[in-house]
Design an enzyme around this catalytic site. Structure first.
Site, short mmCIF file in Angstrom:
data_model
loop_
_atom_site.label_atom_id
_atom_site.label_comp_id
_atom_site.label_asym_id
_atom_site.label_seq_id
_atom_site.Cartn_x
_atom_site.Cartn_y
_atom_site.Cartn_z
N TYR A 274 -29.44 -65.58 2.25
CA TYR A 274 -30.43 -65.57 3.49
C TYR A 274 -30.82 -64.20 3.74
CZ TYR A 274 -28.43 -70.16 4.08
OH TYR A 274 -28.34 -71.49 4.12
C1 LIG Z 1 -24.89 -70.86 -0.34
C2 LIG Z 1 -25.56 -71.66 -1.64
C3 LIG Z 1 -26.36 -72.68 -1.49
C4 LIG Z 1 -26.17 -70.53 -2.71
O1 LIG Z 1 -26.27 -71.04 -3.77
P1 LIG Z 1 -26.12 -70.39 -5.20
O2 LIG Z 1 -26.83 -70.97 -6.27
O3 LIG Z 1 -24.56 -70.52 -5.33
O4 LIG Z 1 -26.32 -68.62 -4.88
P2 LIG Z 1 -27.91 -68.08 -5.30
O5 LIG Z 1 -28.89 -69.09 -5.57
O6 LIG Z 1 -28.05 -67.05 -3.92
O7 LIG Z 1 -27.51 -67.22 -6.66
C5 LIG Z 1 -27.07 -66.14 -6.28
C6 LIG Z 1 -26.13 -65.82 -7.32
O8 LIG Z 1 -26.60 -66.20 -8.82
C7 LIG Z 1 -26.75 -64.94 -9.54
N1 LIG Z 1 -27.94 -65.20 -10.39
C8 LIG Z 1 -27.79 -65.75 -11.80
N2 LIG Z 1 -29.17 -65.73 -12.07
C9 LIG Z 1 -29.94 -65.69 -11.08
C10 LIG Z 1 -31.12 -66.03 -10.95
N3 LIG Z 1 -32.09 -65.96 -11.94
N4 LIG Z 1 -31.70 -65.74 -9.90
C11 LIG Z 1 -31.00 -65.29 -8.68
N5 LIG Z 1 -29.76 -65.14 -8.82
C12 LIG Z 1 -29.04 -65.40 -9.80
C13 LIG Z 1 -26.69 -63.89 -8.83
O9 LIG Z 1 -26.25 -62.79 -9.22
C14 LIG Z 1 -25.87 -64.22 -7.45
O10 LIG Z 1 -24.43 -64.15 -7.85
P3 LIG Z 1 -23.60 -63.43 -6.88
O11 LIG Z 1 -23.53 -64.33 -5.57
O12 LIG Z 1 -22.19 -63.64 -7.55
O13 LIG Z 1 -23.86 -62.00 -6.71
C15 LIG Z 1 -24.13 -72.00 -2.64
O14 LIG Z 1 -23.38 -70.85 -2.68
C16 LIG Z 1 -23.17 -73.27 -1.38
O15 LIG Z 1 -23.62 -74.51 -1.69
N6 LIG Z 1 -22.19 -72.73 -1.06
C17 LIG Z 1 -21.41 -73.63 -0.01
C18 LIG Z 1 -22.32 -74.33 0.97
C19 LIG Z 1 -22.85 -73.58 2.05
O16 LIG Z 1 -22.43 -72.48 2.32
N7 LIG Z 1 -24.39 -73.63 2.17
C20 LIG Z 1 -25.16 -73.02 3.06
C21 LIG Z 1 -24.52 -73.66 4.29
S1 LIG Z 1 -25.50 -72.65 5.74
#
Ligand SMILES: CC(C)(COP(=O)(O)OP(=O)(O)OC[C@H]1O[C@@H](n2cnc3c(N)ncnc32)[C@H](O)[C@@H]1OP(=O)(O)O)[C@@H](O)C(=O)NCCC(=O)NCCS
Length: 169
Positions: free
Chosen positions: A131
């Site tokens: 975010y």
């Molecule tokens: C929050 C959530 C939706 C984020 O989704 P995600 O796919 O894990 O994360 P992102 O899309 O932000 O990806 C970022 C990570 O991917 C990596 N990455 C790899 N290739 C990437 C690319 N092409 N673009 C972006 N990020 C990339 C980044 O380095 C980063 O890793 P890090 O966090 O270890 O530094 C997920 O972690 C989740 O479901 N969490 C639990 C539920 C939750 O909290 N939901 C939100 C409630 S409000």
């Protein structure tokens, strides 16, 4: 998010009702596994409206946090509420969450996007990093919704989300 097992059963009617709300949009991600495919991520939201529970909670929270009536009305006049965003733990860390959020916010007609997320120490989890990376700012901090003792942050950003706001795409 470590919801208790069975949460889906009592939340399903609410999710179903949300589908009928104006401006509802959902995204999902699937991985192909041979002949079948598996859903690994879901997200959705809709246009906020004054009769909605979340809207009323946030409205009251902004008032208690010291926002002026005019500023609250302006912020909440025309917004997209990001309601759910979940990537399966095995599929996290590849940018899927970001891609889905960008897709959800693309070409929206609302002026603002709002969401709530649990407070965590030092904003140190993937949700917070995502975010912040996409330009969401504080609206309310340490807010408790009725019926849930956990502190939440309400975050928001103006729309549209432009290419300049999208760090990885
Ligand atoms: C929050 C959530 C939706 C984020 O989704 P995600 O796919 O894990 O994360 P992102 O899309 O932000 O990806 C970022 C990570 O991917 C990596 N990455 C790899 N290739 C990437 C690319 N092409 N673009 C972006 N990020 C990339 C980044 O380095 C980063 O890793 P890090 O966090 O270890 O530094 C997920 O972690 C989740 O479901 N969490 C639990 C539920 C939750 O909290 N939901 C939100 C409630 S409000």
């Amino acid at each position: 998010m470590d919801y208790p097992k069975g949460t889906e059963h009592h939340r399903a009617p609410m999710w179903t009702e949300h589908i009928s709300r104006p401006g509802w949009r959902a995204v999902g991600a699937v991985v192909n596994q041979g002949q079948s495919s598996k859903l690994v991520a879901v997200g959705y939201g809709y246009r906020g409206a004054p009769h909605q529970w979340w809207h009323q909670q946030v409205y009251g929270g902004m008032r208690n946090a010291g926002w002026s009536e005019a500023a609250i009305r302006q912020t909440m006049a025309n917004y997209f509420e990001l309601t759910e965003l979940h990537v399966h733990p095995n599929a996290q860390g590849h940018g899927l969450g970001e891609a889905m959020l960008v897709r959800l916010l693309a070409d929206r007609t609302e002026q603002v996007a709002l969401l709530s997320t649990p407070e965590v120490n030092h904003e140190d989890n993937r949700a917070w990093r995502l975010y912040r990376r996409l330009g969401f700012n504080d609206v309310i901090r340490n807010f408790t919704f009725t019926g849930d003792s956990r502190p939440f942050a309400v975050l928001g950003r103006n729309l549209p989300l432009t290419a300049d706001d999208r760090p990885t795409s």
